[in-house]
Design an enzyme around this catalytic site. Structure first.
Site, PDB file in Angstrom:
ATOM      1  N   GLU A 247      -2.340  17.438 102.309  1.00 14.49           N
ATOM      2  CA  GLU A 247      -3.321  16.393 102.589  1.00 14.49           C
ATOM      3  C   GLU A 247      -2.649  15.028 102.666  1.00 14.49           C
ATOM      4  O   GLU A 247      -1.892  14.651 101.769  1.00 14.49           O
ATOM      5  CB  GLU A 247      -4.386  16.352 101.494  1.00 14.49           C
ATOM      6  N   CYS A 248      -2.930  14.303 103.717  1.00 14.92           N
ATOM      7  CA  CYS A 248      -2.529  12.910 103.866  1.00 14.92           C
ATOM      8  C   CYS A 248      -1.031  12.730 103.613  1.00 14.92           C
ATOM      9  O   CYS A 248      -0.212  13.105 104.443  1.00 14.92           O
ATOM     10  CB  CYS A 248      -3.382  12.024 102.964  1.00 14.92           C
ATOM     11  N   GLY A 249      -0.634  12.173 102.468  1.00 16.30           N
ATOM     12  CA  GLY A 249       0.780  11.973 102.191  1.00 16.30           C
ATOM     13  C   GLY A 249       1.576  13.255 102.223  1.00 16.30           C
ATOM     14  O   GLY A 249       2.728  13.279 102.678  1.00 16.30           O
TER      15      GLY A 249
END
EC number: 6.3.5.11
Length: 464
Positions: free
Chosen positions: A334-336
């Site tokens: 997720e994301c990072g």
């Protein structure tokens, strides 16, 4: 149907920037130092405030997000279960609101702190920044009380005011609003928490945090009616909730990135994985040489952009992850975590090679790229569900990627626009959206079933 007595109170504010987290941490630290047992919760999807709660109490703080936890009544039911479980056998459960009290999705109060208060039947106390105002504070308070017929507001705390100012205006504010005054917190310039592009810095980055908490606790003992707040919380009615049975999976080992760069996780979601049969194996992409022995990988969000050189320097870890994913290791990123799996990252001053397990590169921008609540629909079969499966999620990031993925379609909760997202396969779900599978155990179980299949494949290959 279960029923649990949980002493609880929700702290809200007229708007962001009123000092909710500071006041909440001051109250919790003061009560903890009295020897009381506390639990903490945070309204909304925020990851950072719960890290401060954990720094105070030494236990995870639960996110109470009615949108992410499920549709309609389901999210409220899951929220009541989380608070009942967290608050059982405690002296008080402190719930911190998000944004302004009535601020929800779009122009509605849906998913606001006000909506969470109603779902949890909790009394609410408004934290008001008292700087630059006098009797006008009464107008602010009265407006919040009368804006909705059942506001749930029982009292207020003034922040950033001198003791003399609080003493002088307390009686008139109570008389004009019908609310009880629960004290004040003065200006404490050496106790502020710094901010950056995603909000507050994380609790782990504040070197003198414990000393700061000590000063806040002392100020709370002197200025806040802690006994009154305990009495208010104790008057909350018992919580009615249901314990939804979760599907059982084969025991698996789930590696979870957990260090300075990756620290954005929902405590309830990790608990769900444990209930399903996973052993959580924390590791550091910065400090460890390679992935631990595992059957699946979870790379959450955080601040990898602040640690780009260190992540790049750990070439053995990058190679370890790249090899494992090529071998079919199930992975949720997720994301990072998604950014880290791609080929490289650039911040305007340099470019850093990262894992390279996924195509594309990410780069930092000067603005929020996509943010807010979204519904994600799978356009093809993915790790978390077949084509057509929907996920509730949120985005909040200043970076963007040259390859955000096309396996799913994201739609704003308000319905105003949509865009392609997620790089996915039967063993992969990676993209900018943050999920919380707490209210959707079937999807979490699918992830762990894939982990069990991978473990069986590895076992078979070893035997051969």
């Amino acid at each position: 149907m279960e029923q649990t007595a949980v002493a609880r109170v929700l702290f809200a504010a007229p708007a962001s920037g009123s000092g909710k987290t500071t006041v909440v941490c001051a109250i919790m630290e003061a009560l903890r130092r009295r020897g009381l047992k506390l639990a903490a919760c945070k309204c909304g999807p925020d990851y950072i405030d719960p890290l401060f709660h954990r720094a105070v109490l030494g236990i995870p703080s639960q996110n109470i997000d009615l949108f992410l936890l499920g549709k309609r009544w389901h999210g409220a039911a899951v929220a009541r279960r989380l608070v009942a479980e967290a608050g059982a056998d405690t002296d008080i459960t402190v719930i911190e609101g998000a944004m302004g009290y009535y601020d929800g999705i779009g122009t509605s109060e849906s998913n606001s702190a006000y909506a969470v208060r109603a779902a949890l039947a909790a009394p609410a106390v408004l934290i008001v920044d008292g700087r630059g105002a006098a009797l006008s504070l009464a107008a602010t308070l009265r407006g919040f009380v009368t804006f909705r017929r059942n506001s749930g507001l029982q009292g207020f705390i003034l922040n950033h005011v001198k003791p003399s100012v609080y003493t002088y205006y307390r009686q008139v504010l109570e008389e004009e609003t019908g609310l009880k005054a629960y004290g004040y917190l003065p200006e404490l310039p050496d106790c502020t928490f710094a901010s950056r592009h995603l909000g507050l810095v994380t609790a782990g980055e504040i070197e003198d945090l414990q000393a700061t908490l000590g000063r806040l606790a002392q100020a709370a003992e002197e200025g806040i009616d802690l006994d009154g707040l305990l009495q208010l919380a104790a008057g909350a009615p018992p919580l009615n909730w249901c314990d939804k049975k979760v599907p059982q999976c084969q025991p698996v080992r789930l590696a979870v990135a957990d260090d300075e760069a990756f620290c954005f996780y929902y405590a309830a979601e990790l608990d769900l994985f444990r209930k399903l049969g996973a052993e959580i194996i924390p590791f550091s992409p910065i400090h460890d040489a390679a992935l631990p022995d595992c059957d699946a990988l979870y790379l959450g969000g955080g601040y990898p952009e602040l640690h780009a050189p260190a992540l790049t320097a750990n070439a053995s870890m990058r190679q370890s992850i790249r090899t494992a994913l090529a071998d079919g290791l199930p992975c949720l990123a997720e994301c990072g975590g998604f950014m880290y799996l791609q080929e490289s990252y650039s911040d305007g001053t340099g470019s850093y090679p990262w894992v390279g397990a996924l195509p594309g590169s990410s780069h930092l921008t000067q603005r929020l790229v996509r943010f807010g609540y979204i519904t994600v629909t799978a356009e093809e079969d993915t790790l978390l569900g077949p084509a057509g499966t929907t996920f509730r999620a949120h985005e909040f990031h200043y970076s963007d990627s040259t390859a955000n993925g096309t396996s799913c379609t994201a739609r704003k909760a308000s319905g105003t626009r949509s865009w392609p997202c997620i790089q996915a396969s039967p063993t992969l779900f990676a993209g900018y959206p943050h999920l919380n599978l707490t209210g959707h155990p079937e999807q979490a179980a699918r992830f762990l079933h894939a982990a069990a299949a991978y473990a069986a494949k590895r076992g078979a290959s070893r035997e051969n």
